[in-house]
Design an enzyme around this catalytic site. Structure first.
Site, mmCIF file in Angstrom:
data_model
loop_
_atom_site.group_PDB
_atom_site.id
_atom_site.type_symbol
_atom_site.label_atom_id
_atom_site.label_comp_id
_atom_site.label_asym_id
_atom_site.label_seq_id
_atom_site.Cartn_x
_atom_site.Cartn_y
_atom_site.Cartn_z
ATOM 1 N N ASN A 291 0.842 -1.196 0.000
ATOM 2 C CA ASN A 291 0.000 0.000 0.000
ATOM 3 C C ASN A 291 0.880 1.251 0.000
ATOM 4 O OD1 ASN A 291 0.650 0.732 2.774
ATOM 5 N ND2 ASN A 291 -0.741 -0.901 3.428
ATOM 6 N N ARG B 6 15.159 3.974 0.005
ATOM 7 C CA ARG B 6 15.804 3.465 -1.201
ATOM 8 C C ARG B 6 15.907 4.498 -2.313
ATOM 9 N NH1 ARG B 6 18.674 -0.914 0.490
ATOM 10 N NH2 ARG B 6 17.317 -2.362 1.641
#
Length: 249
Positions: A192, A203
């Protein structure tokens, strides 16, 4: 005497990219709104939730408030399933994030394709600094040539050994042990928006983030493609994420 009927060995392919596709999604800014408003409006939110009414610019303030004050649960009432192709070492980093559902192709059950990652010329090679504060810089022409040649040679040697074991009747789960981490794999990833924001905060390296991250470039390439898709689905949510320092609520 050779067996002319034997199939030719597959040709090795080298890539310097990753692939991210959206397979299915139920994700929009309006999902955040009805989930948030149920706390004060209860059953009055049902019609809007069922209708999937588009969020408008007037709703930007509520989404920004939720993001800023880290009211995170309204961002969980949506779902995105991505299909990702990347080298296996990227997937091992992916699966450190226990906030998604993963299903990856199996080297036990199928013969792996000879597709290997080799860094492209735009990929920085030099790492300086200390853990948690790395800086990556371009390499020299000699270093790029070394990385390219050594990677291709190692992958070719390993895949030849893999193929010889398979041809001799060795089980796929045994033969695969010689394959390097830069062989490509594929997987489905479902998460989600709240989980995706957590993933992106760790990241990607973006100027202005409250908590700088130093991701390996190859997983950042995946994250950038996932963020671009998410931004099309939930533009107000993504804008609020960026405006508030890219901190997952």
């Amino acid at each position: 005497m050779t067996d002319d009927t034997a199939p030719a060995p597959p040709e090795i392919e080298f890539r310097s990219d990753v692939t991210v596709e959206i397979v299915r999604s139920s994700a929009s800014d309006s999902d955040v709104l009805f989930a948030a408003r149920v706390s004060t409006q209860g059953e009055q939110t049902l019609d809007a939730a069922a209708a999937g009414t588009e969020a408008t610019a007037r709703d930007r303030g509520l989404i920004n408030y939720l993001m800023r004050d880290r009211h995170g649960s309204p961002f969980e009432h949506n779902s995105m399933t991505f299909y990702v192709q990347a080298p296996i070492f990227v997937f091992r980093e992916f699966m450190r994030h226990r906030i998604a559902s993963y299903n990856e192709e199996s080297g036990r059950y199928r013969e792996l394709r000879p597709v290997f990652y080799v860094p492209g010329p735009e990929r920085n090679l030099l790492q300086i600094g200390k853990p948690g504060a790395y800086e990556f810089l371009p390499g020299s022409e000699e270093q790029y040539a070394l990385v390219d040649t050594a990677t291709r040679d190692a992958a070719s040697f390993a895949f030849d050994a893999y193929q010889r074991m398979l041809d001799a009747g060795v089980a796929r789960e045994v033969a695969r042990i010689v394959l390097p981490l830069n062989i490509y794999s594929s997987m489905y990833v479902t998460m989600n928006a709240r989980s995706l924001m957590n993933f992106l905060s760790l990241r990607t390296k973006v100027e202005g983030t409250h908590f700088p991250s130093f991701p390996q470039r190859e997983i950042e390439m995946c994250a950038e493609k996932m963020e671009a898709i998410w931004g099309e689905l939930m533009p107000l949510t993504r804008a609020a994420f960026n405006a508030n320092g890219r901190v997952a609520p």
